[in-house]
Design a protein around this motif. Structure first.
Motif: not given
Length: 410
Positions: A71, A75, A79, A103, A106-107, A110, A181, A184-185
């Motif tokens: 993160e 990540l 983002r 993951i 999504n990063a 999002s 994933f 954890r997201s």
């Protein structure tokens, strides 16, 4: 009469209690996802007692550390980059050759509400973890950790390693990784169901028969941190020309288009003449494409259809992929914007390259010419909000040196 009524009421209460007990013994998919991700399931979950196992507690600490570092290092920076450089995102994002890499999907995107991931790896399964044999939990958790080592460290999967680790026990395939994933997201998994596509792209669920040449996959309904319901599709499918010709996968994707696309660590397959159909689909059905140099070769981005925004540094392919150096990429990246994260085979930040391609508004001209040269003069500066540097193809220079390689996705 009163005695009969009391007896009936007591029976009803006992039945409800029995049903509640059965439900308590069955873990929800969200609790299962959290458990595999090293996060505490709900207090009344059948998996809650298993969190006292030293193997799970070690697993949780390992993932807390690994995902915390991911993160911070990757990540959060991706983002922030996406918030700065992507305008008006589409609801759908396509991620071909992805494996279970939700993951990073999504990063980068999002704000998407539908994610379509696809690769050769099978969906696999996640059994009722409470029914695994003695010692099975520790083995299963270790295999999940092993399968994630490369992507947590280098941003991509080593497919052979993942295949070996997730065939060693009852937990198999991409599904457990998708669970991890998602959890954890910060997502809440609401529903997981198998899905098949027939050769027209029509979707079939549960026991429905999709006929021959069916593409198998999974549909996961989940909620984001703010409660918005979203959908994740993962399909196990052959993306070569012959593979997509025989299936309805791209027809299904077309019903969700246009979307945004992500391509990274794709083994330079889209450089090959055997993957032209998928390449053309992405060019014709994407509003934006984020890729590293293993994605679509620069020469296929028609300059009348695309504006190109390079970030980072292009050093060429790693040693495992000789002959994939692009002089056009080298010239383009001489005026690249800086980037503070790394992706792809050159996962170290000082060596990474990220190309954002933004499709121009349709002006009535023909569809993208996938053979158009990228050597035309650069297009005019785009309107805000877009990346500050607008760079089109330049006069190509000679190749630049590149260093040694590391791991490859395939």
């Amino acid at each position: 009469m009163l005695h009969c009524l009391r007896t009936a009421m007591l029976a009803a209460v006992m039945l409800l209690a029995a049903v509640a007990a059965v439900r308590a013994q069955t873990a929800t998919v969200d609790d299962t996802a959290k458990f595999l991700a090293g996060l505490m399931p709900s207090a009344d979950s059948a998996l809650a007692p298993l969190t006292k196992d030293p193997a799970w507690q070690r697993h949780a600490k390992f993932f807390d550390t690994a995902f915390g570092q991911l993160e911070q290092r990757q990540l959060s920076r991706i983002r922030a980059w996406a918030d700065t450089n992507l305008a008006a995102p589409r609801p759908t994002m396509f991620y071909m050759f992805s494996g279970p890499d939700f993951i990073y999907a999504n990063a980068f995107y999002s704000k998407a509400s539908t994610y379509v991931l696809s690769a050769l790896e099978p969906v696999g399964s996640v059994p009722d973890l409470t029914r695994l044999p003695r010692g099975g939990i520790a083995s299963a958790l270790y295999n999940v950790e092993r399968s994630l080592e490369s992507i947590l460290s280098f941003s991509f999967f080593i497919t052979k390693q993942m295949k070996t680790d997730l065939q060693a026990g009852q937990i198999s395939g991409t599904l457990p990784i998708l669970y991890v994933f998602l959890a954890r997201s910060g997502m809440t998994v609401r529903e997981v169901s198998p899905i098949s596509l027939d050769d027209t792209g029509a979707a079939y669920f549960a026991g429905e028969n999709p006929g021959p040449n069916a593409v198998r996959g999974v549909r996961i309904i989940f909620a984001g941190p703010e409660g918005q319901e979203k959908t994740l599709y993962y399909f196990s499918t052959d993306l070569s020309n012959s593979g997509v010709k025989a299936s309805g996968f791209l027809k299904f994707c077309a019903t969700l288009a246009p979307g945004n696309s992500l391509i990274k660590s794709a083994s330079y397959l889209l450089h090959s003449g055997n993957f032209t159909t998928v390449r053309n689909f992405l060019l014709n059905n994407s509003a934006t494409i984020i890729q590293d140099d293993s994605g679509i070769p620069l020469t296929y981005y028609g300059t009348k259809k695309w504006r190109l925004f390079p970030f980072g540094r292009y050093l060429g392919p790693i040693d495992e992929f000789p002959g994939r150096y692009q002089e056009s990429y080298a010239a383009l990246f001489r005026r690249a914007q800086p980037v503070d994260f790394g992706i792809g085979y050159r996962w170290r930040t000082p060596e990474t390259n990220v190309l954002l391609s933004v499709r121009l508004p349709d002006d009535g001209s023909p569809a993208i010419d996938a053979t158009a040269s990228a050597e035309a003069p650069p297009p005019p500066r785009p309107r805000r909000p877009r990346p500050p540097a607008n760079i089109g193809p330049q006069q190509w220079g000679g190749p630049q040196p590149w260093g040694g390689g590391f791991f490859v996705w395939r």
